[in-house]
Design a protein around this motif. Sequence first.
Motif, PDB file in Angstrom:
ATOM      1  N   LEU A  57       0.846  -1.198   0.000  1.00  0.00           N
ATOM      2  CA  LEU A  57       0.000   0.000   0.000  1.00  0.00           C
ATOM      3  C   LEU A  57       0.878   1.243   0.000  1.00  0.00           C
ATOM      4  N   GLY A  58       0.668   2.134  -0.959  1.00  0.00           N
ATOM      5  CA  GLY A  58       1.458   3.363  -1.046  1.00  0.00           C
ATOM      6  C   GLY A  58       1.081   4.358   0.040  1.00  0.00           C
ATOM      7  N   ILE A  59       1.873   5.426   0.133  1.00  0.00           N
ATOM      8  CA  ILE A  59       1.660   6.478   1.124  1.00  0.00           C
ATOM      9  C   ILE A  59       0.358   7.227   0.809  1.00  0.00           C
TER      10      ILE A  59
ATOM     11  N   VAL B 275      -1.142  -0.892  -4.442  1.00  0.00           N
ATOM     12  CA  VAL B 275      -2.145   0.169  -4.495  1.00  0.00           C
ATOM     13  C   VAL B 275      -1.405   1.486  -4.294  1.00  0.00           C
ATOM     14  N   LEU B 276      -1.428   2.345  -5.301  1.00  0.00           N
ATOM     15  CA  LEU B 276      -0.718   3.618  -5.217  1.00  0.00           C
ATOM     16  C   LEU B 276      -1.678   4.766  -5.471  1.00  0.00           C
TER      17      LEU B 276
ATOM     18  N   GLY C 110       9.618   4.380  -3.496  1.00  0.00           N
ATOM     19  CA  GLY C 110       9.473   3.062  -4.110  1.00  0.00           C
ATOM     20  C   GLY C 110       8.487   3.026  -5.259  1.00  0.00           C
ATOM     21  N   ALA C 111       7.933   4.186  -5.641  1.00  0.00           N
ATOM     22  CA  ALA C 111       6.801   4.194  -6.589  1.00  0.00           C
ATOM     23  C   ALA C 111       7.149   3.593  -7.953  1.00  0.00           C
ATOM     24  N   MET C 112       8.314   3.948  -8.505  1.00  0.00           N
ATOM     25  CA  MET C 112       8.647   3.437  -9.844  1.00  0.00           C
ATOM     26  C   MET C 112       8.847   1.922  -9.827  1.00  0.00           C
TER      27      MET C 112
ATOM     28  N   VAL D  63      16.765   8.918  -7.075  1.00  0.00           N
ATOM     29  CA  VAL D  63      16.945   7.562  -7.596  1.00  0.00           C
ATOM     30  C   VAL D  63      15.758   6.714  -7.127  1.00  0.00           C
ATOM     31  N   PRO D  64      15.184   5.873  -8.001  1.00  0.00           N
ATOM     32  CA  PRO D  64      14.148   4.948  -7.503  1.00  0.00           C
ATOM     33  C   PRO D  64      14.742   4.049  -6.413  1.00  0.00           C
ATOM     34  N   GLN D  65      13.943   3.740  -5.394  1.00  0.00           N
ATOM     35  CA  GLN D  65      14.483   3.095  -4.197  1.00  0.00           C
ATOM     36  C   GLN D  65      15.111   1.717  -4.461  1.00  0.00           C
ATOM     37  N   GLY D  66      14.497   0.941  -5.335  1.00  0.00           N
ATOM     38  CA  GLY D  66      15.066  -0.371  -5.655  1.00  0.00           C
ATOM     39  C   GLY D  66      16.388  -0.226  -6.397  1.00  0.00           C
ATOM     40  N   THR D  67      16.455   0.763  -7.278  1.00  0.00           N
ATOM     41  CA  THR D  67      17.700   1.037  -7.999  1.00  0.00           C
ATOM     42  C   THR D  67      18.764   1.548  -7.030  1.00  0.00           C
ATOM     43  N   PHE D  68      18.349   2.383  -6.107  1.00  0.00           N
ATOM     44  CA  PHE D  68      19.246   2.946  -5.083  1.00  0.00           C
ATOM     45  C   PHE D  68      19.944   1.816  -4.311  1.00  0.00           C
TER      46      PHE D  68
END
Lengths: 224, 230
Positions: A31-33, A107-108, A134-136, B103-108
Amino acid sequence: MPDSARPAGLSRELIALRVAQELREGMVVNLGIGLPTLVSNFLPPGEEVIFQGENGVLGYTGISEEEFDPDVINAGGQPITLGPGASFFDSAVSFAMIRGGHIDVAVLGGLEVSEKGDLANWYLPERGGGSIGGAMDLACGAERLIIAMSHTNREDGPRIRKECEFPLTAPGVVDLIVTDLAVIDVEPEGLLLREVAPGVSPEDVQARTEPRLRLSPDLREMQL
Amino acid sequence: MIDKIVETPDEALRDVQDGATIMFGGFVSAGTPSNLILALQRRGTKRITGIANNIGLGDKLDVLCEKRQLAKFIATFAIRASGGRQSMFEELYRRGEVELELVPQGTFVERIRSGGAGLGGVLTRTGLGTMVEDGKQTVSVEGTEYLLEKPLHADFAFIKAWKADRMGNLVYRRAGRNFNPIMATAADIVIAEVEQVVDVEELDPERIGTPGVYVDRVVQCEPVAVRWDA
């Protein structure tokens, strides 16, 4: 901007309740912010849904009212309660879960969604900024992506667009849009209007949606 | 006898020079090395390149903006698209006084993991078709397009754990783990702030989150808790 007065539509809580109806026993869900965090309050009773926080927790059940523990939080920084079988892990493991296709549903929130399922939800040009978090990764990695948002912007202009104007989070990733006015499937043939909120007509929804909506043969009012 | 214990945070930071690149573990309030950050503020080190998941969100990093200690920051979350509160970092960023690489967190985390594991980078689909792609190389593997993301390495990593022994073995607590064990692999000098130093026989080898080989200095501090909700 449409001429007719905007229908009231659902509260944030009712949008969250409608999203929760998409979740099933055993699903792993992030679940997104913001609005999406409310979804954990509306789970079907007795169904075990496993919530993941990208900060490194699996199996939290909701927001805690107990004394604040800085090490027991979700990705929004909120204190959480843990369910049976919960686990903690580092960020590499967390994003392997997300990017490796181990999350069933994300869910974003959204700023704009295009009819091709492009998502823009991280950068607001009028504020000259935004953050990715973490959205992307969630948008690209989740098996199913649900966007929960207000159907229109502050000027009653459409957020569901032919093309997104704001910078993209990811192209072609959205599966389902749940708004205060409607439930809309993103399909290869375009957008399919499946449900309308109580007191809202398909014409009300179309008047506030830029691309043409196809009407589902089973079009119905949301069951809340 | 190997002994990595240092008495104070200030002593632990004794060789941090102006212009240093520093990684900071933590995710909002969890696992954040606040005592080391406050010591860095006292030290007054300038022109720092900071690498952390977030700044200005209950992490104490915002204090480094008070006397303009940061030249650049690499983060996943630093500027809010909504909400009324504004961090000092946001103010400096909007005035053009600090550089930001988002930076996207997973990439970071994977870039840091690459830096610590001797890899040449990672290939990911995250960021394709977005602003993140700008200026980066794409690589095709068996017909699928990926973005090449390069490793991150630092002069120092400031991390936070729950318990440590004199060998530098670390045990984390709950969601305090996050980026800490990854950053511990990716810097020349790794400094761990911990809540408890225990006898070297006391930690269960099965429970070690970061093996001591990655850690150079350990300092025991009272934890500083800062709450922040999105």
